[in-house]
Design a protein around this motif. Structure first.
Motif, PDB file in Angstrom:
ATOM      1  N   ASP A   1       0.855  -1.193   0.000  1.00  0.00           N
ATOM      2  CA  ASP A   1       0.000   0.000   0.000  1.00  0.00           C
ATOM      3  C   ASP A   1       0.884   1.233   0.000  1.00  0.00           C
ATOM      4  O   ASP A   1       1.801   1.354   0.833  1.00  0.00           O
ATOM      5  CB  ASP A   1      -0.916   0.006   1.219  1.00  0.00           C
ATOM      6  CG  ASP A   1      -1.954  -1.103   1.168  1.00  0.00           C
ATOM      7  OD1 ASP A   1      -2.704  -1.151   0.180  1.00  0.00           O
ATOM      8  OD2 ASP A   1      -1.990  -1.926   2.103  1.00  0.00           O
ATOM      9  N   ILE A   2       0.592   2.149  -0.908  1.00  0.00           N
ATOM     10  CA  ILE A   2       1.392   3.366  -1.082  1.00  0.00           C
ATOM     11  C   ILE A   2       0.486   4.585  -0.955  1.00  0.00           C
ATOM     12  O   ILE A   2      -0.647   4.583  -1.453  1.00  0.00           O
ATOM     13  CB  ILE A   2       2.078   3.382  -2.467  1.00  0.00           C
ATOM     14  CG1 ILE A   2       2.907   2.104  -2.677  1.00  0.00           C
ATOM     15  CG2 ILE A   2       2.946   4.618  -2.621  1.00  0.00           C
ATOM     16  CD1 ILE A   2       4.029   1.921  -1.706  1.00  0.00           C
ATOM     17  N   GLU A   3       0.989   5.621  -0.297  1.00  0.00           N
ATOM     18  CA  GLU A   3       0.286   6.902  -0.240  1.00  0.00           C
ATOM     19  C   GLU A   3       1.274   8.007  -0.569  1.00  0.00           C
ATOM     20  O   GLU A   3       2.405   8.014  -0.064  1.00  0.00           O
ATOM     21  CB  GLU A   3      -0.330   7.135   1.144  1.00  0.00           C
ATOM     22  CG  GLU A   3      -1.486   6.193   1.469  1.00  0.00           C
ATOM     23  CD  GLU A   3      -2.127   6.501   2.817  1.00  0.00           C
ATOM     24  OE1 GLU A   3      -1.797   7.557   3.399  1.00  0.00           O
ATOM     25  OE2 GLU A   3      -2.946   5.681   3.285  1.00  0.00           O
ATOM     26  N   GLU A   4       0.827   8.922  -1.431  1.00  0.00           N
ATOM     27  CA  GLU A   4       1.624  10.078  -1.862  1.00  0.00           C
ATOM     28  C   GLU A   4       2.990   9.645  -2.394  1.00  0.00           C
ATOM     29  O   GLU A   4       4.032  10.194  -2.032  1.00  0.00           O
ATOM     30  CB  GLU A   4       1.785  11.085  -0.724  1.00  0.00           C
ATOM     31  CG  GLU A   4       0.470  11.704  -0.290  1.00  0.00           C
ATOM     32  CD  GLU A   4       0.643  12.755   0.806  1.00  0.00           C
ATOM     33  OE1 GLU A   4       1.813  13.091   1.120  1.00  0.00           O
ATOM     34  OE2 GLU A   4      -0.379  13.220   1.331  1.00  0.00           O
TER      35      GLU A   4
ATOM     36  N   GLU B   1       1.159 -14.313  -5.093  1.00  0.00           N
ATOM     37  CA  GLU B   1       0.137 -13.305  -5.377  1.00  0.00           C
ATOM     38  C   GLU B   1       0.620 -11.957  -4.864  1.00  0.00           C
ATOM     39  O   GLU B   1       1.042 -11.827  -3.709  1.00  0.00           O
ATOM     40  CB  GLU B   1      -1.183 -13.665  -4.700  1.00  0.00           C
ATOM     41  CG  GLU B   1      -2.283 -12.636  -4.939  1.00  0.00           C
ATOM     42  CD  GLU B   1      -3.592 -13.007  -4.264  1.00  0.00           C
ATOM     43  OE1 GLU B   1      -4.313 -12.096  -3.814  1.00  0.00           O
ATOM     44  OE2 GLU B   1      -3.886 -14.219  -4.177  1.00  0.00           O
ATOM     45  N   ILE B   2       0.564 -10.946  -5.718  1.00  0.00           N
ATOM     46  CA  ILE B   2       1.051  -9.610  -5.363  1.00  0.00           C
ATOM     47  C   ILE B   2      -0.045  -8.592  -5.646  1.00  0.00           C
ATOM     48  O   ILE B   2      -0.605  -8.559  -6.746  1.00  0.00           O
ATOM     49  CB  ILE B   2       2.328  -9.255  -6.151  1.00  0.00           C
ATOM     50  CG1 ILE B   2       3.432 -10.276  -5.863  1.00  0.00           C
ATOM     51  CG2 ILE B   2       2.800  -7.856  -5.800  1.00  0.00           C
ATOM     52  CD1 ILE B   2       4.710 -10.038  -6.620  1.00  0.00           C
ATOM     53  N   ARG B   3      -0.331  -7.768  -4.633  1.00  0.00           N
ATOM     54  CA  ARG B   3      -1.330  -6.711  -4.782  1.00  0.00           C
ATOM     55  C   ARG B   3      -0.679  -5.374  -4.480  1.00  0.00           C
ATOM     56  O   ARG B   3       0.004  -5.223  -3.459  1.00  0.00           O
ATOM     57  CB  ARG B   3      -2.488  -6.931  -3.817  1.00  0.00           C
ATOM     58  CG  ARG B   3      -3.711  -6.060  -4.113  1.00  0.00           C
ATOM     59  CD  ARG B   3      -4.505  -5.780  -2.840  1.00  0.00           C
ATOM     60  NE  ARG B   3      -3.795  -4.860  -1.962  1.00  0.00           N
ATOM     61  CZ  ARG B   3      -4.238  -4.474  -0.769  1.00  0.00           C
ATOM     62  NH1 ARG B   3      -5.352  -4.961  -0.292  1.00  0.00           N
ATOM     63  NH2 ARG B   3      -3.526  -3.627  -0.019  1.00  0.00           N
ATOM     64  N   LEU B   4      -0.887  -4.413  -5.368  1.00  0.00           N
ATOM     65  CA  LEU B   4      -0.331  -3.071  -5.196  1.00  0.00           C
ATOM     66  C   LEU B   4      -1.459  -2.059  -5.145  1.00  0.00           C
ATOM     67  O   LEU B   4      -2.284  -1.987  -6.056  1.00  0.00           O
ATOM     68  CB  LEU B   4       0.619  -2.727  -6.351  1.00  0.00           C
ATOM     69  CG  LEU B   4       1.172  -1.300  -6.387  1.00  0.00           C
ATOM     70  CD1 LEU B   4       2.007  -1.011  -5.139  1.00  0.00           C
ATOM     71  CD2 LEU B   4       2.005  -1.069  -7.649  1.00  0.00           C
ATOM     72  N   GLY B   5      -1.503  -1.282  -4.067  1.00  0.00           N
ATOM     73  CA  GLY B   5      -2.515  -0.247  -3.918  1.00  0.00           C
ATOM     74  C   GLY B   5      -1.880   1.132  -3.858  1.00  0.00           C
ATOM     75  O   GLY B   5      -0.780   1.302  -3.334  1.00  0.00           O
TER      76      GLY B   5
ATOM     77  N   GLY C   1      -5.281   4.168  -1.544  1.00  0.00           N
ATOM     78  CA  GLY C   1      -6.523   3.474  -1.210  1.00  0.00           C
ATOM     79  C   GLY C   1      -7.159   2.710  -2.340  1.00  0.00           C
ATOM     80  O   GLY C   1      -8.184   2.057  -2.131  1.00  0.00           O
ATOM     81  N   LYS C   2      -6.598   2.745  -3.542  1.00  0.00           N
ATOM     82  CA  LYS C   2      -7.167   2.027  -4.688  1.00  0.00           C
ATOM     83  C   LYS C   2      -6.207   0.931  -5.146  1.00  0.00           C
ATOM     84  O   LYS C   2      -4.991   1.153  -5.213  1.00  0.00           O
ATOM     85  CB  LYS C   2      -7.435   2.984  -5.849  1.00  0.00           C
ATOM     86  CG  LYS C   2      -8.475   4.056  -5.533  1.00  0.00           C
ATOM     87  CD  LYS C   2      -8.700   4.952  -6.753  1.00  0.00           C
ATOM     88  CE  LYS C   2      -9.755   6.022  -6.453  1.00  0.00           C
ATOM     89  NZ  LYS C   2      -9.963   6.924  -7.617  1.00  0.00           N
ATOM     90  N   ILE C   3      -6.761  -0.233  -5.461  1.00  0.00           N
ATOM     91  CA  ILE C   3      -5.939  -1.331  -5.973  1.00  0.00           C
ATOM     92  C   ILE C   3      -5.567  -1.036  -7.427  1.00  0.00           C
ATOM     93  O   ILE C   3      -6.438  -0.873  -8.285  1.00  0.00           O
ATOM     94  CB  ILE C   3      -6.677  -2.678  -5.868  1.00  0.00           C
ATOM     95  CG1 ILE C   3      -6.955  -3.014  -4.401  1.00  0.00           C
ATOM     96  CG2 ILE C   3      -5.846  -3.783  -6.515  1.00  0.00           C
ATOM     97  CD1 ILE C   3      -7.715  -4.311  -4.211  1.00  0.00           C
TER      98      ILE C   3
END
Length: 600
Positions: A46-49, A186-190, A193-195
């Motif tokens: 999860d990443i922000e800014e 399995e890798i998920r990148l957000g 707040g959005k996938i």
């Protein structure tokens, strides 16, 4: 001058952070590698800014024991190596024990982890390198790492961060490269707040192309060759893009060594040589390649960010990569399906055209169903017996009934346009061939085969050539004397900084011998091998092929056109001319329908 003194631990970690942590993507890389080393099957990012405000990586790996958490954020503490012998055969992505303390020293850091045997998780927080006491927390088996306000205590470093979108793009590219190398995870990148990316795990080799398509697009998969080559205790797998699918930038080049994305000049040189003669000037190939070898054969302790490696047998690696890719690209004949280089180096053979039944194109009433014997007469090459045909004086030979699948890949010629292009009809639609470019490639490959059959011929110089070199270069010539003999040279050292050349390759005797020798020495010094003689010789053969090929504005008969098509199907690399330009294009019936708005 001040007395020598030990630096505080926090300052040591911040200095290390300057080497390891270049930007938010560097943080993500280190954390994901730790997750993979822990055996994680699911990783969430999860990443922000752009990572400046928040980076959170959560996994379902083996976790960290509560008693080991203080050590995890201490410099040079790791569970991955214990001795110098371990360092020489590193089998994990991380091993130095620098990443977590370096990251914690330049951010507001929190680590929460739980092993499968523990009844609860444990959390420890670090603020600018100063740890707080650990406490119990709720967490499934695995580990979560949160980094907030990256570089908050180093304003000068924070100012060097780029725009939010730029930093996130670096993270996205990193996740793509890791997803390519670890298809079972399995890798998920957000982002905010959005996938943004969700890579489902792959359960079979057949599904591997799906992951590649998810990362690079289906167009890359459709225009690439699958490689699976094993030898010399190494294995190379992956995809190499067709020369016609080259790019203006080197932005789709992924090379992994034992699961680690690396940049290496030996690899880059081998790939560049493999694409010689087929890549247009200024273009870059696209590839996704995975090299597996004994960890003892590669030194990963070269670069702080572990993005560079050093091969212990660099010449062996170079030759293995070159041969593997060269074989794959050589099989890309015009009109044929991409070849797969299977393990062991054997290429899947293309369907032979010898003795195939030739189809008369009914409806057009053009006599273009010539038997293969006619093609052979034009080419001067033997072929299998042709099917029995009857002859209609008005419409030419009419072969026996044949199925649609018997039509050759490039079909049969129907016309010539302005003495430049040959038009042909195949099972899929219309083929357009640049006849000069196609014939140039055919002639060039024949000249290379003839040259290879004779070997490298050499001739004595009437007057021996004296060349002044540096002492290092002269030593290389002395040490590599046998290699120079294989290339057609007779060279002897004539002093500390000089050599004498008495014999040179015949094909290149009229060229700049001194510069050629210097170039070969540079190749041997940098890469441990040299194809300079072959490359320069091929340039001359290419010029000969260009002048000896059919020229524009020459009218060809239908048998001559078909002979050219059959030769293209049988010639290696015939999809491009010697300069990398395409020799043919396919227009499908669907594309032709769209041009004329049919069905709308």
């Amino acid at each position: 001058m001040p007395r020598i003194h030990a630096l505080p631990a926090e300052l040591v970690n911040q200095i290390a952070a300057g080497e390891v942590i270049e930007r938010p993507a560097s943080v993500v890389k280190e954390l994901i590698e730790n997750s993979l080393d822990a055996g994680a099957q699911r990783i969430e990012i999860d990443i922000e800014e752009g990572g400046a405000r928040l980076i959170r990586v959560r996994d379902d790996g083996s976790g960290i024991d509560a008693d080991d958490l203080p050590l995890a954020i201490s410099a040079h503490a790791t569970s991955k190596i214990a001795s110098f012998e371990d360092l020489e055969k590193v089998g994990t992505l991380g091993f130095r024990g620098e990443a977590l303390p370096s990251i914690a020293s330049v951010s507001r850091f929190a680590l929460t982890s739980r092993t499968a045997q523990a009844t609860s998780a444990t959390r420890i927080e670090v603020d600018g390198g100063k740890p707080h006491s650990q406490r119990p927390a709720q967490h499934a088996p695995g580990t979560s790492v949160e980094i907030r306000d990256l570089f908050y205590n180093l304003p000068a470093r924070r100012k060097f961060l780029r725009a939010e979108r730029t930093e996130f793009n670096h993270i996205d590219d990193l996740v793509k490269s890791i997803a390519l190398a670890h298809g079972s995870v399995e890798i998920r990148l957000g982002n905010n707040g959005k996938i943004v990316r969700l890579y489902k795990p792959l359960r079979s080799v057949e599904e591997a192309s799906r992951r590649v398509a998810d990362v690079l697009g289906q167009e890359f998969v459709d225009n690439s060759l699958r490689v699976d080559h094993e030898g010399a205790a190494m294995r190379l797998t992956g995809w190499v893009g067709l020369p016609t699918a080259s790019r203006s930038q080197a932005d789709q080049q992924y090379f992994h060594v034992n699961g680690r994305l690396v940049r290496d000049r030996v690899v880059a040189h081998a790939v560049r040589q493999a694409y010689a003669d087929v890549l247009f000037h200024g273009r870059h190939p696209a590839f996704v390649l995975f090299l597996e070898l004994d960890p003892q054969g590669v030194d990963v302790n070269v670069h702080p960010a572990k993005s560079e490696v050093r091969f212990r047998e660099s010449r062996l690696i170079h030759d293995f990569l070159y041969r593997s890719l060269h074989e794959a690209l050589a099989g890309a004949r015009a009109g044929m399906q991409p070849v797969v280089v299977e393990a062991g180096g054997e290429s899947t053979p293309f369907q032979s055209m010898q003795g195939s039944v030739l189809r008369h194109q009914s409806g057009l009433r053009l006599g273009i169903g010539e038997p293969l014997a006619d093609y052979a007469a034009l080419l001067g090459t033997p072929t299998a017996a042709s099917p029995v045909t009857s002859f209609d004086p008005a419409f030419g030979p009419t072969p026996v009934d044949a199925e649609e699948s018997d039509i050759p890949p490039l079909g049969y010629a129907i016309a010539q346009v302005h003495g430049v292009f040959v038009l042909a009809q195949n099972a899929h639609g219309l083929i357009v061939v640049d006849m000069h470019a196609a014939h140039e490639r055919i002639t060039y490959e024949r000249l290379k085969l003839a040259q290879a059959g004779e070997g490298i011929r050499s001739q004595m110089l009437l007057v021996p050539l004296m060349i002044a070199l540096s002492e290092k270069e002269a030593t290389i010539v002395e040490e590599q004397g046998e290699r120079f003999s294989e290339l057609g040279f007779d060279i002897a050292r004539s002093g500390p900084q000089g050599i004498t050349v008495r014999r040179v390759p015949s094909l290149l005797a009229a060229g700049d011998v001194a510069q050629l020798v210097r170039d070969v020495i540079a190749d041997l010094s940098t890469h441990g091998s040299s194809r300079r003689i072959e490359e320069v010789g091929n340039e001359l053969l290419s010029t000969m092929a260009c002048h000896g090929s059919v020229r524009a504005n020459r009218r060809l008969t239908l048998p001559e056109m078909n002979a050219l098509l059959r030769d293209m199907e049988a010639t290696e690399r015939s999809a491009q001319c010697n300069h990398g330009r395409p020799t043919w294009v396919q227009l499908t019936m669907q594309e032709l329908d769209r041009l004329f708005l049919r069905g709308r």
